[in-house]
Motif scaffolding. Sequence first.
Motif, PDB file in Angstrom:
ATOM      1  N   ASP A 140      44.651 -56.162 -71.066  1.00 46.23           N
ATOM      2  CA  ASP A 140      45.087 -54.767 -71.031  1.00 46.23           C
ATOM      3  C   ASP A 140      46.350 -54.691 -70.167  1.00 46.23           C
ATOM      4  OD1 ASP A 140      45.435 -52.036 -70.818  1.00 46.23           O
ATOM      5  OD2 ASP A 140      43.691 -51.721 -69.521  1.00 46.23           O
ATOM      6  N   ASP A 142      48.550 -52.462 -68.540  1.00 49.46           N
ATOM      7  CA  ASP A 142      48.677 -51.087 -68.051  1.00 49.46           C
ATOM      8  C   ASP A 142      49.746 -51.084 -66.960  1.00 49.46           C
ATOM      9  OD1 ASP A 142      48.317 -48.454 -67.365  1.00 49.46           O
ATOM     10  OD2 ASP A 142      46.358 -48.748 -66.415  1.00 49.46           O
ATOM     11  N   SER A 145      50.381 -48.222 -64.453  1.00 47.45           N
ATOM     12  CA  SER A 145      49.462 -48.126 -63.319  1.00 47.45           C
ATOM     13  C   SER A 145      49.534 -49.342 -62.414  1.00 47.45           C
ATOM     14  CB  SER A 145      48.022 -47.964 -63.821  1.00 47.45           C
ATOM     15  OG  SER A 145      47.875 -46.747 -64.530  1.00 47.45           O
ATOM     16  N   TRP A 164      41.382 -46.101 -73.263  1.00 45.61           N
ATOM     17  CA  TRP A 164      42.094 -45.154 -72.409  1.00 45.61           C
ATOM     18  C   TRP A 164      42.598 -43.943 -73.182  1.00 45.61           C
ATOM     19  CZ3 TRP A 164      44.030 -49.654 -74.363  1.00 45.61           C
ATOM     20  CH2 TRP A 164      45.077 -49.525 -75.273  1.00 45.61           C
ATOM     21  N   ARG A 284      51.199 -48.452 -73.454  1.00 44.01           N
ATOM     22  CA  ARG A 284      49.957 -49.057 -72.959  1.00 44.01           C
ATOM     23  C   ARG A 284      49.479 -49.980 -74.083  1.00 44.01           C
ATOM     24  NH1 ARG A 284      45.610 -47.228 -69.652  1.00 44.01           N
ATOM     25  NH2 ARG A 284      44.102 -48.921 -69.452  1.00 44.01           N
ATOM     26  N   TYR A 286      46.765 -53.036 -75.382  1.00 50.79           N
ATOM     27  CA  TYR A 286      45.544 -53.829 -75.245  1.00 50.79           C
ATOM     28  C   TYR A 286      45.578 -54.919 -76.305  1.00 50.79           C
ATOM     29  CZ  TYR A 286      40.530 -54.926 -74.785  1.00 50.79           C
ATOM     30  OH  TYR A 286      39.331 -55.563 -74.575  1.00 50.79           O
TER      31      TYR A 286
END
Length: 590
Positions: A140, A142, A145, A164, A284, A286
């Motif tokens: 993932d 991200d 973040s 998410w 984002r 994944y």
Amino acid sequence: MRWGALLLVLASLGLEGAARAACSLGQLAELPVTVARSRILLPAKINGTDLQFIVDSGAFFSMLSPASAASLHLNTSPAPYGMVFTGVGGDFKASVAWAKTFTLVKSTIPNIEFVVGGSDLEAPAAGLIGQNVLGMGDVDYDLASGAVRLIKPRDCGHAELAYWDGEKPYSVMPIESTDAFRRHTVGTVLVNGVRVRATFDTGAPNTILGLRSAARAGLRPGEAGVTPAAETGGLGRASTKAWTASIANFQIGDEQILKTKMLIADLGPDTEMLVGLDFFLSHRIYVANSQAKMYLTYIGGAVFNLDAPPVEAPSSSAGTVTADARTPPPGLNEPKDAEGFSRRGAVLAARHQYGQAVADFDRACALAPSEPRYFQQRALARLALHQTSPALADLDVAVKLKPDDPEARTERAALRGQAHDEDGARADLDAAAAAASKEANLRLQIGELYLGLDQYQSAVAQFDLWIAVHEDDRALPAALNGRCWARALAGRDLDKALSDCNAALRLTQRAPEVLDSRGLVHLRRGEFDRAIADYDAALAKNPKIAWSLYGRGVAELKTGAKAQGAADLAAASVEAPHLAERAARLGLTP
């Protein structure tokens, strides 16, 4: 190889992921990352030494730069026979190094192997974390973040894993299955309606479309919509020409990006396209290796051309995505501490949203006023906004908090040099040179800055240290040229200077800046005809090189060509009005 043990250690951290229906995303390990200088940086330790690694999904195995391996005093052996390593800059030699311990997150793994080779990495990166780690399970990304998460799904089957998404649209695309021999994340995208096999490479700062694939999509250098760009490179020694191409339609999964731009370059025979960090910063992502799928959500900002927002926002079958490069990524929760603001600011700076980045760094500095890294981050963002004085003030604070930081010292030296504070710049360079490791890639920049201050012997000393451990680096021609130029300006060790320039020319296909340097060497040696020949060749490629005009003028006058010499000296004064004064101080007069 002992990397298989890493998954078990990370699983033991006890971090639990989210669940969708009967599927659970357990055994999650969260790797704290920061985006800096178009790289994803991850802290780790080798044999107890704190280091930074680039998270590189395009690397099949984790690597160390040759200088890092040398500075860590690691034992190395040749790579297995027949194993060839290839980067954007071509093939490169490699070896294998063993580390007694490797610490990632809070877990330590003994007796770990790294590939060693290729061009050095920009400071502070010591190496790469590749697919032997990232490909252990699902990943993932991200980045908004400040996290890359390694995930082991359980009982997920064909469940949708974009855990998410909430109310946001997301896209799904198939990717190729991976195994021990095929580790990369690869999927098929459409460029102007043409199918292209794309490798998703977080180690590439920008997305690059290969020349062959670009031609199939109707994009060729020299034609409308395709303009020259700066050369690009990777782990290989060479750099390669690049162009910026206007793309009418780029489709990845359900998402379409209209009227955008991306780089095109020769990626070699085996790579059609690299989808780089610029794409990851706006999404984002994944990577579901367990399902041979990729899930992605657009989170805002420019996708490929990070200098400006996209002309038209991406859209997907799940709905239209609104792009606004002026706001923080909507996928990012509001930070709660200084490190959170630092990480979000770093992402914003990487996306060229410098105003918002400065605002986040303001919060980080206020919450943790004793942490020098935050002031250094804010300084670089302010420099991008041409706020030189505030940037210098931030570096003053960073250096006060950590006087032996060679990077902060080097950055401040550059600013002091630009402000004509030569004493201050020299003091910072002396401190940086004393603090940096002998093999540090930073020594190349320190040498160049010494050269700008006319500190020729100090520059040569830095180039000596760098060249000794970077024999297979794509920056080697620049270092050889820098050492040749320093010696030529000083009028010392001219035989060594000539050898350096000749070596650089063999690597650069007669680059004009190296011809200019060798011309000065010949001029210093009284070889006026050879000097004129080099200056002729340099000026044929770049007719505005002031030193070449001046040097050729001096050589022509020495050989009796008065009219030509006078004309060249006059042309040099137009390009650089004070060059004649500087040359006279160096004893270079007609």
